[in-house]
Design a protein around this motif. Structure first.
Motif, mmCIF file in Angstrom:
data_model
loop_
_atom_site.group_PDB
_atom_site.id
_atom_site.type_symbol
_atom_site.label_atom_id
_atom_site.label_comp_id
_atom_site.label_asym_id
_atom_site.label_seq_id
_atom_site.Cartn_x
_atom_site.Cartn_y
_atom_site.Cartn_z
ATOM 1 N N MET A 192 -74.181 4.540 1.055
ATOM 2 C CA MET A 192 -72.624 4.794 1.432
ATOM 3 C C MET A 192 -71.953 3.850 2.424
ATOM 4 S SD MET A 192 -71.182 7.202 -0.512
ATOM 5 C CE MET A 192 -72.168 6.251 -1.806
ATOM 6 N N ASP A 251 -58.822 13.071 -5.359
ATOM 7 C CA ASP A 251 -59.950 13.320 -4.097
ATOM 8 C C ASP A 251 -61.033 12.322 -4.125
ATOM 9 O OD1 ASP A 251 -60.791 14.465 -1.660
ATOM 10 O OD2 ASP A 251 -62.007 15.903 -2.478
ATOM 11 N N ILE A 295 -61.136 12.928 7.764
ATOM 12 C CA ILE A 295 -61.754 12.808 9.047
ATOM 13 C C ILE A 295 -63.065 12.400 9.245
ATOM 14 C CG2 ILE A 295 -62.581 14.269 10.888
ATOM 15 C CD1 ILE A 295 -59.668 14.857 10.483
ATOM 16 N N LYS A 306 -57.470 17.583 4.364
ATOM 17 C CA LYS A 306 -56.604 18.100 3.787
ATOM 18 C C LYS A 306 -56.239 17.336 2.597
ATOM 19 C CE LYS A 306 -51.711 19.607 4.657
ATOM 20 N NZ LYS A 306 -50.496 19.511 5.820
ATOM 21 N N ARG A 343 -60.229 9.471 14.726
ATOM 22 C CA ARG A 343 -61.207 9.824 13.483
ATOM 23 C C ARG A 343 -60.172 10.255 12.328
ATOM 24 N NH1 ARG A 343 -63.747 14.930 14.499
ATOM 25 N NH2 ARG A 343 -65.017 14.529 13.023
ATOM 26 N N ARG A 353 -55.273 8.772 7.324
ATOM 27 C CA ARG A 353 -54.131 9.174 6.208
ATOM 28 C C ARG A 353 -54.072 8.238 5.005
ATOM 29 N NH1 ARG A 353 -51.501 14.161 7.890
ATOM 30 N NH2 ARG A 353 -51.669 14.256 10.135
ATOM 31 N N THR A 398 -71.814 0.695 3.070
ATOM 32 C CA THR A 398 -71.400 -0.487 2.640
ATOM 33 C C THR A 398 -70.049 -0.678 2.400
ATOM 34 O OG1 THR A 398 -71.754 0.019 0.186
ATOM 35 C CG2 THR A 398 -73.648 -0.915 1.282
ATOM 36 N N TYR A 402 -64.759 3.154 1.070
ATOM 37 C CA TYR A 402 -65.509 1.747 0.949
ATOM 38 C C TYR A 402 -64.936 0.694 1.657
ATOM 39 C CZ TYR A 402 -68.952 4.020 -2.124
ATOM 40 O OH TYR A 402 -69.905 4.712 -2.919
HETATM 41 C C1 LIG Z 1 -68.892 2.752 4.904
HETATM 42 C C2 LIG Z 1 -68.173 3.381 3.591
HETATM 43 C C3 LIG Z 1 -68.251 4.607 3.402
HETATM 44 C C4 LIG Z 1 -68.112 5.340 1.996
HETATM 45 C C5 LIG Z 1 -67.670 6.661 2.036
HETATM 46 C C6 LIG Z 1 -68.411 7.929 1.428
HETATM 47 C C7 LIG Z 1 -68.393 8.934 2.267
HETATM 48 C C8 LIG Z 1 -69.013 10.272 1.477
HETATM 49 C C9 LIG Z 1 -67.933 10.975 0.635
HETATM 50 C C10 LIG Z 1 -68.539 10.897 -0.603
HETATM 51 C C11 LIG Z 1 -67.875 12.016 -1.519
HETATM 52 C C12 LIG Z 1 -66.307 11.842 -1.603
HETATM 53 C C13 LIG Z 1 -65.770 12.591 -2.562
HETATM 54 C C14 LIG Z 1 -64.258 12.952 -1.986
HETATM 55 C C15 LIG Z 1 -64.296 13.579 -0.791
HETATM 56 C C16 LIG Z 1 -64.727 14.845 -0.865
HETATM 57 O O1 LIG Z 1 -64.724 15.940 -1.637
HETATM 58 S S1 LIG Z 1 -65.317 15.395 0.960
HETATM 59 C C17 LIG Z 1 -65.807 17.247 0.650
HETATM 60 C C18 LIG Z 1 -64.650 18.167 1.148
HETATM 61 N N1 LIG Z 1 -64.457 18.312 2.289
HETATM 62 C C19 LIG Z 1 -65.292 19.070 3.077
HETATM 63 O O2 LIG Z 1 -66.327 19.573 2.675
HETATM 64 C C20 LIG Z 1 -65.084 19.079 4.601
HETATM 65 C C21 LIG Z 1 -65.190 20.395 5.288
HETATM 66 N N2 LIG Z 1 -64.651 20.399 6.635
HETATM 67 C C22 LIG Z 1 -65.353 19.824 7.830
HETATM 68 O O3 LIG Z 1 -66.606 19.754 7.435
HETATM 69 C C23 LIG Z 1 -64.576 19.768 9.061
HETATM 70 O O4 LIG Z 1 -63.538 20.569 9.046
HETATM 71 C C24 LIG Z 1 -64.257 18.292 9.492
HETATM 72 C C25 LIG Z 1 -63.356 17.633 8.474
HETATM 73 C C26 LIG Z 1 -65.663 17.628 9.455
HETATM 74 C C27 LIG Z 1 -63.769 18.232 10.527
HETATM 75 O O5 LIG Z 1 -64.176 19.074 11.536
HETATM 76 P P1 LIG Z 1 -64.167 18.645 13.195
HETATM 77 O O6 LIG Z 1 -65.103 17.563 13.384
HETATM 78 O O7 LIG Z 1 -64.460 19.795 13.866
HETATM 79 O O8 LIG Z 1 -62.560 18.429 13.203
HETATM 80 P P2 LIG Z 1 -61.480 19.110 14.068
HETATM 81 O O9 LIG Z 1 -61.597 18.741 15.663
HETATM 82 O O10 LIG Z 1 -61.207 20.245 13.387
HETATM 83 O O11 LIG Z 1 -60.401 18.138 13.484
HETATM 84 C C28 LIG Z 1 -60.335 16.559 13.668
HETATM 85 C C29 LIG Z 1 -59.141 16.019 14.010
HETATM 86 O O12 LIG Z 1 -57.977 16.237 13.191
HETATM 87 C C30 LIG Z 1 -56.896 17.005 13.378
HETATM 88 N N3 LIG Z 1 -56.726 18.018 12.256
HETATM 89 C C31 LIG Z 1 -57.344 18.706 11.678
HETATM 90 N N4 LIG Z 1 -56.557 19.430 10.553
HETATM 91 C C32 LIG Z 1 -55.618 18.954 10.529
HETATM 92 C C33 LIG Z 1 -54.349 18.980 9.713
HETATM 93 N N5 LIG Z 1 -54.551 20.033 8.774
HETATM 94 N N6 LIG Z 1 -53.199 18.216 10.016
HETATM 95 C C34 LIG Z 1 -53.358 17.395 11.026
HETATM 96 N N7 LIG Z 1 -54.398 16.936 11.719
HETATM 97 C C35 LIG Z 1 -55.345 17.869 11.558
HETATM 98 C C36 LIG Z 1 -57.356 17.883 14.647
HETATM 99 O O13 LIG Z 1 -56.398 18.393 15.351
HETATM 100 C C37 LIG Z 1 -58.383 17.003 15.230
HETATM 101 O O14 LIG Z 1 -57.419 15.942 15.885
HETATM 102 P P3 LIG Z 1 -57.979 15.032 17.300
HETATM 103 O O15 LIG Z 1 -58.346 16.338 18.082
HETATM 104 O O16 LIG Z 1 -59.114 14.291 16.863
HETATM 105 O O17 LIG Z 1 -56.637 14.277 17.414
#
Ligand SMILES: CCCCCCCCCCCCCCCC(=O)SCCNC(=O)CCNC(=O)[C@H](O)C(C)(C)COP(=O)(O)OP(=O)(O)OC[C@H]1O[C@@H](n2cnc3c(N)ncnc32)[C@H](O)[C@@H]1OP(=O)(O)O
Length: 176
Positions: free
Chosen positions: A23, A89, A158, A107, A134, A137, A25, A97
């Motif tokens: 991932m 998504d 994020i 979101k 982190r 958008r 790369t 990448y």
């Molecule tokens: C090098 C190449 C790489 C390749 C790349 C491969 C990667 C590999 C993926 C493989 C696959 C992909 C496929 C598709 C993508 C999926 O499907 S991803 C799967 C679905 N998503 C998930 O399962 C994520 C579940 N959620 C979580 O685990 C956690 O909520 C997260 C996302 C890690 C964030 O948790 P956290 O680290 O505790 O973050 P948190 O402090 O709540 O929020 C971070 C920041 O965002 C802000 N924020 C949070 N929500 C919002 C909102 N709704 N609006 C505005 N700001 C917000 C917070 O205020 C905070 O801001 P700062 O304080 O940093 O200024």
């Protein structure tokens, strides 16, 4: 508390270690980008229920040609909105990448402007609009063969570290 600081690949789990290495790369040219993994619902070639999305780098974003089929039907002849959201998504997952970061969807907002038809080729584009710490958008669009935009998506991703995935690895492997 987040896990973005831990950027070390894990050595205790070879499957996860290999996956994380693959991932981390960054895409530099327009060659086909690798699937996120073989079983990924969006792009995994081994997932019989999946979308088998294939994407390439295009400038600072990514582009894909995609056809929804009968497995993704909602209303007769029309792709299910959830299927369209899945593909968008995953397209964002390909854009990572180009961004060069491990990140996950926090979101996802999809606007369905016109029906997305089955057995019809669409062109999908995605790119990152901005980054603030982190928070990434991203925006995507789906165009029909006449260039009409039939769907758009805005997402907040994020940036996470490998620990986001490795801490759940036993559950992932138990289900394989
Ligand atoms: C090098 C190449 C790489 C390749 C790349 C491969 C990667 C590999 C993926 C493989 C696959 C992909 C496929 C598709 C993508 C999926 O499907 S991803 C799967 C679905 N998503 C998930 O399962 C994520 C579940 N959620 C979580 O685990 C956690 O909520 C997260 C996302 C890690 C964030 O948790 P956290 O680290 O505790 O973050 P948190 O402090 O709540 O929020 C971070 C920041 O965002 C802000 N924020 C949070 N929500 C919002 C909102 N709704 N609006 C505005 N700001 C917000 C917070 O205020 C905070 O801001 P700062 O304080 O940093 O200024």
């Amino acid at each position: 508390m987040h896990d973005a600081q831990d950027t070390r690949p894990t050595s205790s789990n070879p499957y996860m270690s290999d996956w994380l290495s693959s991932m981390q790369t960054t895409a530099h040219d327009s060659a086909l980008l690798p699937p996120h993994h073989g079983d990924c619902l969006g792009c995994g070639p081994a997932n019989q229920h999946g979308h088998h999305l294939r994407a390439r780098r295009h400038g600072d974003g990514v582009v894909a040609a995609h056809v929804f089929d009968g497995r993704h039907v909602g209303a007769p002849g029309i792709a299910h909105g959830g299927a369209v959201a899945t593909v968008l998504d995953d397209l964002f997952g390909f854009a990572l990448y180009v961004v060069g970061e491990l990140a996950v969807t926090r979101k996802l907002e999809v606007e369905y402007l016109a029906p997305v038809l089955l057995q019809t080729e669409y062109t999908l584009h995605a790119e990152m609009l901005s980054r603030n710490g982190r928070k990434l958008r991203l925006r995507a669009r789906v165009e029909d063969q006449n260039g009409q935009v039939v769907a758009t998506a805005d997402a907040l991703f994020i940036v996470v570290g490998p620990a986001h995935f490795t801490s759940r690895a036993p559950v992932i492997q138990a289900r394989r």
